[in-house]
Scaffold this motif. Structure first.
Motif, PDB file in Angstrom:
ATOM      1  N   THR A 121       0.828  -1.204   0.000  1.00  0.00           N
ATOM      2  CA  THR A 121       0.000   0.000   0.000  1.00  0.00           C
ATOM      3  C   THR A 121       0.862   1.254   0.000  1.00  0.00           C
ATOM      4  O   THR A 121       0.584   2.217  -0.740  1.00  0.00           O
ATOM      5  CB  THR A 121      -0.926  -0.009   1.229  1.00  0.00           C
ATOM      6  OG1 THR A 121      -1.780  -1.148   1.156  1.00  0.00           O
ATOM      7  CG2 THR A 121      -1.759   1.246   1.280  1.00  0.00           C
ATOM      8  N   ASP A 164      -7.870  -5.781   3.846  1.00  0.00           N
ATOM      9  CA  ASP A 164      -7.497  -4.646   4.700  1.00  0.00           C
ATOM     10  C   ASP A 164      -6.565  -3.671   3.991  1.00  0.00           C
ATOM     11  O   ASP A 164      -6.751  -2.453   4.055  1.00  0.00           O
ATOM     12  CB  ASP A 164      -6.849  -5.157   5.982  1.00  0.00           C
ATOM     13  CG  ASP A 164      -7.862  -5.846   6.899  1.00  0.00           C
ATOM     14  OD1 ASP A 164      -9.071  -5.652   6.676  1.00  0.00           O
ATOM     15  OD2 ASP A 164      -7.438  -6.576   7.811  1.00  0.00           O
ATOM     16  N   GLN A 167      -8.440  -1.681   1.387  1.00  0.00           N
ATOM     17  CA  GLN A 167      -9.318  -0.710   2.043  1.00  0.00           C
ATOM     18  C   GLN A 167      -8.539   0.522   2.477  1.00  0.00           C
ATOM     19  O   GLN A 167      -8.984   1.663   2.297  1.00  0.00           O
ATOM     20  CB  GLN A 167      -9.994  -1.355   3.251  1.00  0.00           C
ATOM     21  CG  GLN A 167     -11.051  -0.483   3.908  1.00  0.00           C
ATOM     22  CD  GLN A 167     -12.270  -0.314   3.017  1.00  0.00           C
ATOM     23  OE1 GLN A 167     -12.919  -1.281   2.651  1.00  0.00           O
ATOM     24  NE2 GLN A 167     -12.568   0.925   2.658  1.00  0.00           N
ATOM     25  N   LEU A 168      -7.349   0.301   3.020  1.00  0.00           N
ATOM     26  CA  LEU A 168      -6.490   1.419   3.416  1.00  0.00           C
ATOM     27  C   LEU A 168      -6.099   2.243   2.200  1.00  0.00           C
ATOM     28  O   LEU A 168      -6.095   3.484   2.251  1.00  0.00           O
ATOM     29  CB  LEU A 168      -5.242   0.890   4.127  1.00  0.00           C
ATOM     30  CG  LEU A 168      -4.179   1.931   4.514  1.00  0.00           C
ATOM     31  CD1 LEU A 168      -4.745   2.911   5.534  1.00  0.00           C
ATOM     32  CD2 LEU A 168      -2.931   1.242   5.072  1.00  0.00           C
ATOM     33  N   THR A 170      -7.723   2.752  -0.551  1.00  0.00           N
ATOM     34  CA  THR A 170      -8.823   3.577  -1.064  1.00  0.00           C
ATOM     35  C   THR A 170      -9.019   4.852  -0.259  1.00  0.00           C
ATOM     36  O   THR A 170      -9.581   5.829  -0.766  1.00  0.00           O
ATOM     37  CB  THR A 170     -10.145   2.787  -1.068  1.00  0.00           C
ATOM     38  OG1 THR A 170     -10.471   2.399   0.275  1.00  0.00           O
ATOM     39  CG2 THR A 170     -10.037   1.550  -1.946  1.00  0.00           C
ATOM     40  N   THR A 171      -8.559   4.860   0.977  1.00  0.00           N
ATOM     41  CA  THR A 171      -8.698   6.069   1.807  1.00  0.00           C
ATOM     42  C   THR A 171      -7.455   6.939   1.790  1.00  0.00           C
ATOM     43  O   THR A 171      -7.537   8.143   2.061  1.00  0.00           O
ATOM     44  CB  THR A 171      -9.024   5.690   3.261  1.00  0.00           C
ATOM     45  OG1 THR A 171      -7.971   4.868   3.785  1.00  0.00           O
ATOM     46  CG2 THR A 171     -10.335   4.912   3.329  1.00  0.00           C
ATOM     47  N   GLU A 172      -6.302   6.359   1.462  1.00  0.00           N
ATOM     48  CA  GLU A 172      -5.046   7.096   1.553  1.00  0.00           C
ATOM     49  C   GLU A 172      -4.475   7.516   0.194  1.00  0.00           C
ATOM     50  O   GLU A 172      -3.531   8.297   0.147  1.00  0.00           O
ATOM     51  CB  GLU A 172      -3.995   6.239   2.275  1.00  0.00           C
ATOM     52  CG  GLU A 172      -4.351   5.883   3.709  1.00  0.00           C
ATOM     53  CD  GLU A 172      -4.420   7.103   4.607  1.00  0.00           C
ATOM     54  OE1 GLU A 172      -3.677   8.066   4.354  1.00  0.00           O
ATOM     55  OE2 GLU A 172      -5.234   7.099   5.551  1.00  0.00           O
ATOM     56  N   PRO A 177     -10.718  14.313  -3.675  1.00  0.00           N
ATOM     57  CA  PRO A 177     -11.869  13.557  -3.165  1.00  0.00           C
ATOM     58  C   PRO A 177     -13.015  13.441  -4.157  1.00  0.00           C
ATOM     59  O   PRO A 177     -13.829  12.527  -4.060  1.00  0.00           O
ATOM     60  CB  PRO A 177     -12.284  14.341  -1.913  1.00  0.00           C
ATOM     61  CG  PRO A 177     -11.702  15.697  -2.091  1.00  0.00           C
ATOM     62  CD  PRO A 177     -10.440  15.508  -2.861  1.00  0.00           C
ATOM     63  N   SER A 182     -12.562   3.189  -7.594  1.00  0.00           N
ATOM     64  CA  SER A 182     -13.165   1.893  -7.315  1.00  0.00           C
ATOM     65  C   SER A 182     -12.091   0.821  -7.329  1.00  0.00           C
ATOM     66  O   SER A 182     -10.981   1.022  -7.835  1.00  0.00           O
ATOM     67  CB  SER A 182     -14.246   1.559  -8.350  1.00  0.00           C
ATOM     68  OG  SER A 182     -13.697   1.474  -9.645  1.00  0.00           O
TER      69      SER A 182
END
Length: 379
Positions: A121, A164, A167-168, A170-172, A177, A182
């Protein structure tokens, strides 16, 4: 705030999509292909030019000898990012909306993992920053990001579950924004790429079978990706294996058996003592087989017959007109002969071939998925 959708008439949207999908064209060619009058075509091109979405690109000469101006998407029309987080590397690419590559970066991971790690990531975040800096302001707005990564089926009918690390990510991930983002399953992305620009371009229905560290199938039906109720369509790792009297199948046992790690374990167990050293990995095994090593070729042929048995399972359920083999092992040409012989012996005539895009299929699939969604938002 979301990216603004340009105010355009349907004719201009049709022209924009045609130039994005089919490449540069003249007004007469576009008029004929889209069934739009010359007057309407001129207005459509004018509107698109005024918004900085298309531009002229040289001249073309038709069959009558008359010259016409070629039009193409302008750099300012925008671009997308594809991000591939794999078992051994991370890749990021920026492409314009007509598929032209702007920038790409790759970094190998220190070790291979079946899941997305925090290290992977961190690498993806750094590569996205680098690529976005290289793209700069010259290629219009970023219109979408698609991340290709391993995903898991969800228990309910809500699509695939993000691991996990994904998921990290997609936020970082360092993107504005308002940019749509996707995550797509990596095998599904590879299937999309082979369908859009690879060996399956002329097929509406086909199956892409990945064989490498892991296994999976991407299914295209009538030009559309099949995901399934749980996002689990193509999860052939879950086919019960082994399946025989008195033997209880193991969860994901088929992936354990057909994956490259198990292949090398069988190779080591069958390798004769006192001869050449046991190949250290699947690449070395296939190199030895290609070089004429009889022991290596026997291991490869046996593995290819096992792959062929899985292909027959896919045929029995899906009956596509084409099976495309991909992945680190599946795309090797040495696999094809025994796979084809197994299919011929156990099923019916179906074309089986190796993918045209090699190990770039997953990243290119992410890119073209992002392009498709960006075009839907504009045109």
């Amino acid at each position: 705030m979301p990216l603004e959708r340009p105010e355009l008439p349907d004719s201009a949207r049709a022209v924009f999509r045609a130039l994005a999908v089919d490449g540069p064209a003249s007004r007469p060619a576009l008029s004929e292909a889209l069934g739009i009058s010359k007057v309407t075509m001129s207005a459509a091109i004018g509107e698109l030019e005024s918004l900085g979405l298309v531009r002229s690109q040289g001249m073309t000469r038709g069959a009558t000898g008359r010259s016409a101006v070629l039009y193409t998407l302008a750099p300012g029309a925008g671009h997308v990012l594809g991000v591939e987080v794999g078992a051994t590397r991370v890749r990021v690419a920026a492409h314009s909306l007509d598929g032209l590559r702007i920038s790409t970066r790759t970094e190998a991971l220190a070790s291979h993992h079946r899941q997305v790690t925090t290290d992977a990531t961190a690498v993806a975040i750094a590569l996205v920053e680098t690529v976005r800096a290289e793209v700069g302001e010259d290629y219009g707005p970023l219109r979408g990001v698609v991340i290709a990564a391993p995903t898991l089926p969800k228990a309910g009918p809500a699509g695939r579950q993000l691991l996990d690390g994904v998921q990290l990510l997609t936020t970082e991930l360092p993107v504005p924004p308002e940019v749509p983002m996707s995550v797509e399953n990596n095998v599904n992305c590879a299937a999309v790429a082979e369908h859009r620009i690879g060996v399956a371009r002329d097929y509406g229905t086909f199956a892409y079978l990945q064989i490498g560290v892991k296994i999976g199938v991407g299914l295209i039906i009538d030009g559309a990706l099949l995901r399934g109720t749980h996002g689990a369509a193509g999860e052939v790792a879950m086919v019960p294996f082994p399946w025989a009297p008195g033997v209880r199948p193991r969860r994901a046992g088929l992936e354990e058996y057909l994956g490259s790690d198990a292949l090398m374990e069988r190779c080591a167990a069958a390798w004769p003592t006192g001869g050449t050293p046991v190949p250290k990995d699947a690449v070395a095994l296939f190199d030895a087989a290609a070089g004429g090593d009889a022991h290596a070729r026997r291991v490869v042929d046996e593995h290819a017959r096992d792959i062929g048995a899985l292909v027959v399972s896919v045929l029995a359920v899906f009956d596509p007109g084409l099976i495309v083999l991909g992945g680190g092992v599946g795309q090797n040409q040495l696999v094809l002969p025994e796979v084809r012989r197994t299919v011929q012996a156990l099923a019916w005539d179906t074309e089986v071939t190796a993918g045209a895009l090699g190990d770039h299929a997953t990243l290119l699939g992410a890119v073209h998925t992002a392009i498709g969604r960006a075009l839907d938002a504009i045109a």
